[in-house]
Scaffold this motif. Structure first.
Motif, mmCIF file in Angstrom:
data_model
loop_
_atom_site.group_PDB
_atom_site.id
_atom_site.type_symbol
_atom_site.label_atom_id
_atom_site.label_comp_id
_atom_site.label_asym_id
_atom_site.label_seq_id
_atom_site.Cartn_x
_atom_site.Cartn_y
_atom_site.Cartn_z
ATOM 1 N N ARG A 94 0.882 -1.177 0.000
ATOM 2 C CA ARG A 94 0.000 0.000 0.000
ATOM 3 C C ARG A 94 0.906 1.210 0.000
ATOM 4 N NH1 ARG A 94 -3.225 -2.706 -1.390
ATOM 5 N NH2 ARG A 94 -5.200 -3.352 -0.558
ATOM 6 N N GLY A 95 1.008 1.887 -1.120
ATOM 7 C CA GLY A 95 1.934 3.009 -1.205
ATOM 8 C C GLY A 95 3.340 2.518 -0.926
ATOM 9 N N PRO A 96 4.049 3.171 -0.012
ATOM 10 C CA PRO A 96 5.435 2.783 0.269
ATOM 11 C C PRO A 96 5.572 1.669 1.315
ATOM 12 C CG PRO A 96 4.894 4.757 1.492
ATOM 13 C CD PRO A 96 3.680 4.420 0.660
ATOM 14 N N VAL A 97 4.460 1.165 1.844
ATOM 15 C CA VAL A 97 4.512 0.203 2.948
ATOM 16 C C VAL A 97 4.174 -1.203 2.457
ATOM 17 C CG1 VAL A 97 3.597 -0.380 5.233
ATOM 18 C CG2 VAL A 97 3.845 2.015 4.573
ATOM 19 N N ASN A 98 4.990 -2.173 2.874
ATOM 20 C CA ASN A 98 4.743 -3.586 2.570
ATOM 21 C C ASN A 98 4.019 -4.224 3.755
ATOM 22 O OD1 ASN A 98 6.238 -3.637 0.042
ATOM 23 N ND2 ASN A 98 8.006 -3.266 1.347
ATOM 24 N N TYR A 99 2.972 -4.964 3.451
ATOM 25 C CA TYR A 99 2.132 -5.577 4.475
ATOM 26 C C TYR A 99 2.097 -7.088 4.332
ATOM 27 C CZ TYR A 99 -0.020 -1.019 5.423
ATOM 28 O OH TYR A 99 -0.253 0.293 5.771
ATOM 29 N N GLY A 100 1.755 -7.730 5.427
ATOM 30 C CA GLY A 100 1.397 -9.135 5.440
ATOM 31 C C GLY A 100 0.067 -9.263 6.163
ATOM 32 N N MET A 101 -0.694 -10.282 5.817
ATOM 33 C CA MET A 101 -1.945 -10.534 6.508
ATOM 34 C C MET A 101 -2.010 -12.029 6.807
ATOM 35 S SD MET A 101 -5.331 -11.680 6.503
ATOM 36 C CE MET A 101 -5.784 -11.927 4.802
ATOM 37 N N LEU A 102 -2.310 -12.343 8.057
ATOM 38 C CA LEU A 102 -2.499 -13.725 8.479
ATOM 39 C C LEU A 102 -3.951 -13.898 8.894
ATOM 40 C CD1 LEU A 102 0.679 -14.184 10.731
ATOM 41 C CD2 LEU A 102 0.409 -14.785 8.318
ATOM 42 N N GLU A 103 -4.522 -15.034 8.525
ATOM 43 C CA GLU A 103 -5.925 -15.322 8.829
ATOM 44 C C GLU A 103 -5.980 -16.542 9.749
ATOM 45 O OE1 GLU A 103 -8.991 -15.277 5.497
ATOM 46 O OE2 GLU A 103 -8.752 -17.412 5.912
ATOM 47 N N PHE A 104 -6.817 -16.464 10.773
ATOM 48 C CA PHE A 104 -6.911 -17.517 11.787
ATOM 49 C C PHE A 104 -8.357 -17.931 12.030
ATOM 50 C CE2 PHE A 104 -3.200 -14.969 12.732
ATOM 51 C CZ PHE A 104 -2.231 -15.894 13.073
ATOM 52 N N THR A 105 -8.564 -19.184 12.414
ATOM 53 C CA THR A 105 -9.881 -19.628 12.864
ATOM 54 C C THR A 105 -10.038 -19.398 14.368
ATOM 55 O OG1 THR A 105 -9.072 -21.889 13.186
ATOM 56 C CG2 THR A 105 -10.141 -21.400 11.069
ATOM 57 N N ASN A 106 -8.914 -19.270 15.084
ATOM 58 C CA ASN A 106 -8.957 -19.110 16.530
ATOM 59 C C ASN A 106 -8.490 -17.700 16.917
ATOM 60 O OD1 ASN A 106 -7.493 -19.173 19.264
ATOM 61 N ND2 ASN A 106 -8.692 -21.074 19.326
ATOM 62 N N GLU A 107 -9.338 -16.965 17.594
ATOM 63 C CA GLU A 107 -9.028 -15.582 17.965
ATOM 64 C C GLU A 107 -7.840 -15.491 18.923
ATOM 65 O OE1 GLU A 107 -11.331 -11.510 19.349
ATOM 66 O OE2 GLU A 107 -12.319 -13.448 19.657
ATOM 67 N N ASP A 108 -7.726 -16.443 19.860
ATOM 68 C CA ASP A 108 -6.604 -16.430 20.804
ATOM 69 C C ASP A 108 -5.267 -16.583 20.081
ATOM 70 O OD1 ASP A 108 -8.294 -16.078 22.975
ATOM 71 O OD2 ASP A 108 -8.409 -18.223 23.415
ATOM 72 N N ASP A 109 -5.234 -17.440 19.052
ATOM 73 C CA ASP A 109 -4.008 -17.602 18.269
ATOM 74 C C ASP A 109 -3.646 -16.307 17.551
ATOM 75 O OD1 ASP A 109 -3.681 -20.237 19.044
ATOM 76 O OD2 ASP A 109 -4.571 -21.071 17.224
ATOM 77 N N MET A 110 -4.650 -15.612 17.027
ATOM 78 C CA MET A 110 -4.402 -14.331 16.356
ATOM 79 C C MET A 110 -3.806 -13.329 17.341
ATOM 80 S SD MET A 110 -5.663 -10.992 15.824
ATOM 81 C CE MET A 110 -7.288 -11.135 16.514
ATOM 82 N N HIS A 111 -4.351 -13.272 18.560
ATOM 83 C CA HIS A 111 -3.831 -12.352 19.577
ATOM 84 C C HIS A 111 -2.408 -12.744 19.999
ATOM 85 C CE1 HIS A 111 -7.260 -9.745 20.103
ATOM 86 N NE2 HIS A 111 -8.048 -10.808 20.142
#
Length: 102
Positions: free
Chosen positions: A51-68
């Motif tokens: 996005r513009g000058p910034v590189n991103y990653g996105m991770l998707e989880f089924t478990n909210e605790d794992d995401m946190h």
């Protein structure tokens, strides 16, 4: 949800966005890196994008605790090839439109 081959697709409802991943990192590399952590057991998807000058990653989880857990563990870390420490936040900005600052 079934694919054309009859296997069930599993989609996670919990998303983690990571700023400042290396510019040349692809989603498969991000997923492989994440697999070394305990919280990756409920990870269903990984992608990288810019996005513009910034590189991103996105991770998707089924478990909210794992995401946190991933958020806490990755926040402020440097990964090889990156020029800045990672910033993590809950949610997915993949579909947001980048508007350059004036």
């Amino acid at each position: 949800n079934k694919s054309s081959r009859g296997s069930a697709m599993v989609w996670g409802q919990h998303h983690l966005t990571i700023e400042h991943v290396p510019y040349d990192m692809v989603g498969l590399e991000l997923k492989e890196l994440a697999k070394s952590y305990q919280w990756s057991k409920s990870m269903t998807f990984a992608r990288t994008y810019k996005r513009g000058p910034v590189n991103y990653g996105m991770l998707e989880f089924t478990n909210e605790d794992d995401m946190h857990s991933a958020l806490k563990e990755l926040e402020g870390k440097m990964i090889e090839g990156s020029t800045k420490k990672m910033r993590c936040f809950e949610g997915n900005n993949y579909h947001d439109v980048w508007i350059p600052s004036k």
